[in-house]
Design an enzyme around this catalytic site. Structure first.
Site, PDB file in Angstrom:
ATOM      1  N   SER A   1       5.620  -5.273  -1.448  1.00  0.00           N
ATOM      2  CA  SER A   1       5.549  -4.025  -2.039  1.00  0.00           C
ATOM      3  C   SER A   1       6.028  -3.137  -0.737  1.00  0.00           C
ATOM      4  O   SER A   1       7.307  -3.080  -0.498  1.00  0.00           O
ATOM      5  CB  SER A   1       4.418  -3.766  -2.690  1.00  0.00           C
TER       6      SER A   1
ATOM      7  N   GLY B   1       0.790  -1.155   0.042  1.00  0.00           N
ATOM      8  CA  GLY B   1       0.094   0.097   0.079  1.00  0.00           C
ATOM      9  C   GLY B   1       0.873   1.184   0.097  1.00  0.00           C
ATOM     10  O   GLY B   1       2.076   1.138  -0.622  1.00  0.00           O
TER      11      GLY B   1
END
Lengths: 241, 241
Positions: free
Chosen positions: B122, B90
């Site tokens: 991520s 995110g």
């Protein structure tokens, strides 16, 4: 609120594809700066400040300005003794850290409040906003705070790119990032496409350049505003006090 | 230095074009987590934590894990009572701020140092690094520091995109941004393309997934390392102590 004395020109990008450094903005910069002769360049957004200042000096000197650049020795005094200021683009975190390191935020705020013209490009446009929170740059250095100059009451998201429907890349689009900003911050954002500028003068905020801008506000659908139009209503109408 | 006890899996992206959430990484996650049953999910990188935790619970529950997620009530205790941790992607600034707000950095560091498996995706991969300075995310919130978990001695630049030679956009490429990072920081960077992962185990750092990674170091030409290969030499050979 922006004082009616303030004169601010915020450019999305220094170089437009197919033209040279500042070429696409030259007429607007000339018109905006009018009779200003002494122009102070702030090269703090790039690592090689000397080379950056030399490039700007050549380009803006060719436009007839008498260019100085922020140096290690008494940068505050340089802000006091210029007719106008040009804050160049590069990395926004590095630029804001530099403004803090050199103690330049308050001197610039004071002079702009008193009417000194401010020109920013890319990162130099973002630091005119309340914070650097709409930058797409990599946070390669850590400024003491994200709070920026607050010369205007909106955020610029420069180099605004529309989503590419052909893309298979799963990273966020610029619109998705701006929506993340609005989840956390209730401040209007101008998605400023390349080749466009925002000019603030006499209390009015006007879009200049070759194409429309996209205005984002919390809990509202984004709107497109055409070049040449005032942005004030799209940015602030019905805002909570 | 990484202790040989540490077991870390850093994924570039949660969703690969054309497949579902975590599908492309499922086999690697299963193999990496082995006998772990209790898995703690950290949903702090998205605004709607509850919805994010529910999505992850469904997906990782279907893989047979007993999923908990970091909640307001005693998140440190949750870190103590899990077999493994999964830090979801995110916004990296929001995630790191959340880890500070919940006081989770030290508990996670301690458990990972003692051998608890860490999976990040991520933004969850970036916070395993010394800092968040290689994120491409927008700094929509301000964490108290850019310092991150430092589970590894390199930086991940996830969703790594090669320069597009057809592009007319004048914004920086990811490689140019990484070079800005290296101007300011002497820490190796893995440009981790979508569909790839880095697995750290028994003191070795191995690239997993479908394609090569690009390794960046200060004052050196970038190198490409093939999937399935060890990255240690490319990252650290001849490093200054």
């Amino acid at each position: 609120m922006i004082s009616t004395k303030q004169r601010i020109l915020l450019i999305s990008n220094s170089t437009l594809h197919g033209s040279g450094y500042l070429d696409h903005a030259e007429n607007e910069i000339r018109d905006f700066l009018g009779g200003a002769r002494r122009l102070l360049f702030v090269p703090l957004a790039l690592y090689d400040r000397a080379a950056y200042a030399a490039q700007a000096s050549k380009r803006l000197g060719a436009m007839g300005f008498d260019l100085a650049s922020v140096q290690e020795d008494d940068p505050r005094r340089a802000v006091e003794h210029t007719d106008a200021i040009f804050v160049g683009g590069g990395n926004t975190f590095r630029l804001l850290k530099g403004l803090y390191d050199f103690g330049l935020l308050e001197p610039i705020r004071e002079r702009v409040a008193a009417g000194m013209p401010y020109v920013g490009s890319s990162a130099g446009s973002i630091v005119a906003c309340p914070s650097l929170k709409t930058t797409k740059d990599m946070p390669v250095v850590e400024p003491p705070s994200f709070a920026a100059l607050s010369l205007v009451d909106f955020q610029i998201s420069p180099h605004y790119l529309d989503p590419d429907p052909r893309s298979t890349h799963m990273g966020e689009t610029q619109e998705e990032r701006i929506n993340q900003f609005l989840e956390e911050n209730d401040v209007p954002v101008i998605g400023l496409r390349e080749g466009t500028m925002v000019r603030v003068e006499k209390g009015a905020t006007v879009l200049k350049g070759i194409t429309a801008a996209r205005i984002f506000r919390r809990s509202r659908a984004p709107v497109e505003i055409a070049a040449g139009s005032r942005l004030d209503d799209a940015l602030f109408a019905d805002a909570q006090p």
